[in-house]
Design an enzyme around this catalytic site. Structure first.
Site, PDB file in Angstrom:
ATOM      1  N   SER A 131     -29.776   5.744   0.365  1.00  0.00           N
ATOM      2  CA  SER A 131     -29.032   4.695   1.069  1.00  0.00           C
ATOM      3  C   SER A 131     -27.534   4.965   1.132  1.00  0.00           C
ATOM      4  O   SER A 131     -26.779   4.159   1.653  1.00  0.00           O
ATOM      5  CB  SER A 131     -29.273   3.344   0.379  1.00  0.00           C
ATOM      6  N   ASN A 141     -29.896  -2.846 -10.463  1.00  0.00           N
ATOM      7  CA  ASN A 141     -30.297  -4.123  -9.862  1.00  0.00           C
ATOM      8  C   ASN A 141     -29.190  -5.175  -9.978  1.00  0.00           C
ATOM      9  O   ASN A 141     -28.877  -5.876  -9.026  1.00  0.00           O
ATOM     10  CB  ASN A 141     -31.577  -4.640 -10.513  1.00  0.00           C
ATOM     11  N   THR A 151     -23.773 -32.613  32.488  1.00  0.00           N
ATOM     12  CA  THR A 151     -25.032 -32.696  31.751  1.00  0.00           C
ATOM     13  C   THR A 151     -26.079 -32.110  32.694  1.00  0.00           C
ATOM     14  O   THR A 151     -25.975 -32.293  33.919  1.00  0.00           O
ATOM     15  CB  THR A 151     -25.412 -34.146  31.371  1.00  0.00           C
ATOM     16  N   HIS A 152     -27.036 -31.396  32.149  1.00  0.00           N
ATOM     17  CA  HIS A 152     -28.042 -30.701  32.982  1.00  0.00           C
ATOM     18  C   HIS A 152     -27.386 -29.762  33.993  1.00  0.00           C
ATOM     19  O   HIS A 152     -27.946 -29.520  35.062  1.00  0.00           O
ATOM     20  CB  HIS A 152     -28.935 -31.692  33.726  1.00  0.00           C
ATOM     21  N   SER A 178     -16.322  -2.513  39.057  1.00  0.00           N
ATOM     22  CA  SER A 178     -17.606  -1.879  39.337  1.00  0.00           C
ATOM     23  C   SER A 178     -17.362  -0.450  39.808  1.00  0.00           C
ATOM     24  O   SER A 178     -16.373  -0.180  40.482  1.00  0.00           O
ATOM     25  CB  SER A 178     -18.329  -2.673  40.436  1.00  0.00           C
ATOM     26  N   LYS A 227     -15.191  -5.997  42.800  1.00  0.00           N
ATOM     27  CA  LYS A 227     -15.709  -6.726  41.634  1.00  0.00           C
ATOM     28  C   LYS A 227     -14.707  -6.835  40.482  1.00  0.00           C
ATOM     29  O   LYS A 227     -13.937  -5.931  40.222  1.00  0.00           O
ATOM     30  CB  LYS A 227     -16.969  -6.038  41.105  1.00  0.00           C
ATOM     31  N   ASN A 242     -15.689  -8.161  36.732  1.00  0.00           N
ATOM     32  CA  ASN A 242     -16.836  -8.682  35.978  1.00  0.00           C
ATOM     33  C   ASN A 242     -16.430  -9.184  34.590  1.00  0.00           C
ATOM     34  O   ASN A 242     -15.583  -8.578  33.935  1.00  0.00           O
ATOM     35  CB  ASN A 242     -17.897  -7.588  35.846  1.00  0.00           C
ATOM     36  N   GLU A 287     -19.941 -11.431  28.522  1.00  0.00           N
ATOM     37  CA  GLU A 287     -21.366 -11.074  28.508  1.00  0.00           C
ATOM     38  C   GLU A 287     -21.731 -10.330  27.226  1.00  0.00           C
ATOM     39  O   GLU A 287     -22.812 -10.532  26.661  1.00  0.00           O
ATOM     40  CB  GLU A 287     -21.700 -10.231  29.736  1.00  0.00           C
TER      41      GLU A 287
HETATM   42  N1  ARG Z   1     -30.173   1.053  -3.662  1.00  0.00           N
HETATM   43  C1  ARG Z   1     -30.787  -0.093  -4.213  1.00  0.00           C
HETATM   44  C2  ARG Z   1     -30.584  -1.341  -3.377  1.00  0.00           C
HETATM   45  O1  ARG Z   1     -29.858  -1.306  -2.449  1.00  0.00           O
HETATM   46  C3  ARG Z   1     -30.201  -0.402  -5.545  1.00  0.00           C
HETATM   47  C4  ARG Z   1     -30.789   0.425  -6.593  1.00  0.00           C
HETATM   48  C5  ARG Z   1     -31.824  -0.231  -7.369  1.00  0.00           C
HETATM   49  N2  ARG Z   1     -32.932   0.654  -7.278  1.00  0.00           N
HETATM   50  C6  ARG Z   1     -33.994   0.584  -8.051  1.00  0.00           C
HETATM   51  N3  ARG Z   1     -34.892   1.459  -7.836  1.00  0.00           N
HETATM   52  N4  ARG Z   1     -34.141  -0.325  -8.986  1.00  0.00           N
HETATM   53  O2  ARG Z   1     -31.172  -2.370  -3.626  1.00  0.00           O
END
Ligand code: ARG
Length: 462
Positions: free
Chosen positions: A22, A109, A154-155, A276, A282, A284, A289
């Site tokens: 990650s 954690n 309204t509407h 455009s 145009k 826009n 949007e």
């Molecule tokens: N990368 C993990 C997360 O984003 C945090 C690590 C905890 N990973 C674990 N295997 N206990 O939640």
């Protein structure tokens, strides 16, 4: 580098490592992770794992890392599992011995929950500031056009006249509630997970209040099982972001209509319009949007995270790693949209004549006429009928309110008098709307003054 491995005879497949890693997105938590780890080092000193000198060395190393991370190459080529592993490896490059003890009794954690909350607190504050700027822009627009009159709908049918300033303040209210929702999200985010361990708390006698104080958390979590798997604060943020995006999107939709040739009420600035590639004439409303489109994306992130969390057994599960990308993207889209919609508010001009003509041409004064009759003794049901007949006849004859004389009005109902004839204008009609929160000029002036003091209070509270 890995923070685990002793129990394994073989390593994970490279395919799986790439799948589960990650760092490419959670490196966004680098600063929070370092700041959190700096406080963790202090906690470790308090329980005797680091000496005072060692703790000072660790903290100095973390400070250096914060400075070094400003260089774009800092993360290049890193293949650590996540930002927590990366930070420990980088600390190890400075002191292997100190790095080998930083994770004493700590779980990723509790660490990721702490980092995410620290990061989110900053993000919430920044977006509250952007909301204040947007609300100020709406107040400024209201003040720039104190007399402009819009047919209220309204509407999507012309209903009753309202002041443009009243319309601007309607959006002010929505964004003020969003500000409040973010403040609420902040309050629930402002709780320290550190000390919760992996799920069961720590085997070291940590002074959690002291860690909370070091990191600027208002309180400590009450239950270790809960806090390592609680992502309600992220949902709160996503919900607040989603309602804000809804409000931005509705404003955008209004203005896409109002700037069209069909309405012609507003003139968008060149700053936020595009041309455009084919059609030379145009102009826009792409900015409007885009923010309307991005609102769907943010709402999607709210749904996605709810679904991720829905079936998770207590406590931490790796599914929770899926919380971050959506929240990061929601925060980015929210920030960008708040800034762009503010620019739209600042650069859009009102075509007051076209607005008022639309209100005057379309019997937006009809309710005022019926109310006039009701004030003068006619039962409202009959008054409604009388004015309905007037409008029907006008429509058949192609007449507008201003085409009627008092004499002609009296042929429809003798109760009409000179005062009633004046109500044939949208501007005169709205002047009777003096209940608090309504659109009469003096009432709107009071609401505007109140809005300005509320903005002041929001600024003071920062
Ligand atoms: N990368 C993990 C997360 O984003 C945090 C690590 C905890 N990973 C674990 N295997 N206990 O939640």
């Amino acid at each position: 580098m890995k923070l685990w491995g002793g129990r394994f005879s073989a390593g994970p497949a490279e395919l799986f490592e790439r799948f589960s890693g990650s760092l490419h997105f959670d490196q966004r938590l680098f600063e929070a992770d370092v700041v959190g780890s700096r406080a963790w080092a202090a906690a470790l000193e308090r329980v005797g794992i680091y000496s005072q000198t060692e703790r000072q060395q660790v903290q100095a190393a973390f400070d250096e890392m914060l400075a070094e991370s400003q260089s774009p190459e800092y993360f290049a080529g890193a293949d650590d599992e996540d930002v927590h592993t990366f930070v420990i490896r980088k600390l190890g490059e400075k002191s292997e011995d100190l790095a080998a003890r930083i994770h004493t009794g700590r779980s990723r954690n509790e660490q990721v929950a702490t980092d995410f909350r620290l990061w989110m607190k900053g993000e919430i504050r920044a977006n509250q500031s952007r909301l204040v700027d947007l609300m100020q822009a709406l107040v400024d627009f209201a003040k720039r056009e104190p007399t402009a009159l819009l047919p209220g709908y309204t509407h999507l049918r012309r209903a009753q006249g309202v002041l443009w300033s009243h319309y601007c303040l309607a959006y002010f209210e929505m964004f003020a509630r969003d500000y409040d929702r973010l403040a609420d999200a902040y309050r629930r985010t402002d709780v320290l997970p550190y000390g919760a361990g992996a799920l069961a708390g720590s085997g070291f006698p940590h002074d959690r209040e002291a860690i909370a104080k070091d990191l600027g958390f208002a309180s400590i979590s009450a239950n270790s099982l809960d806090v390592v798997s609680d992502r309600d604060f992220a949902l709160d943020f996503l919900y607040a972001a989603s309602t804000t995006m809804l409000h931005i999107s509705r404003l955008a939709e209004d203005w896409i209509l109002y700037t069209s040739e069909e309405f012609g009420f507003l003139e968008p600035g060149d700053e936020v319009t595009t041309g455009s590639s084919l059609m030379p004439q145009k102009r826009n409303p792409d900015a409007l949007e885009l923010v309307r489109g991005k609102s769907g994306r943010v709402i999607g992130h709210l749904q996605a995270l709810m679904i991720v969390i829905k079936g998770l057994p207590l406590a931490y599960n790796r599914d929770l790693q899926e919380d971050k990308e959506g929240v990061f993207d929601a925060a980015d889209q929210l920030a960008g949209c708040l800034e762009i919609i503010r620019l739209c508010v600042q650069t859009t001009k009102v075509n007051a004549a076209a607005m008022e003509k639309a209100a005057d041409d379309s019997w937006t004064c009809a309710t005022a006429l019926a109310e006039f009759l009701a004030r003068n003794g006619v039962a409202f049901h009959r008054a409604h009928q009388i004015v309905g007949t007037l409008v029907l006849q006008s429509t058949k004859e192609g007449r507008k309110p201003a085409d009627w004389t008092l004499e002609q009005l009296r042929e429809i109902a003798p109760e009409f008098d000179a005062e009633a004839a004046k109500l044939l204008s949208a501007r005169r009609a709205l002047e009777n709307h003096t209940t608090p929160g309504a659109t009469a000029p003096a009432t709107v002036a009071r609401s505007l003054a109140a809005a300005e003091s509320r903005l002041e209070a929001m600024r003071r509270a920062r």
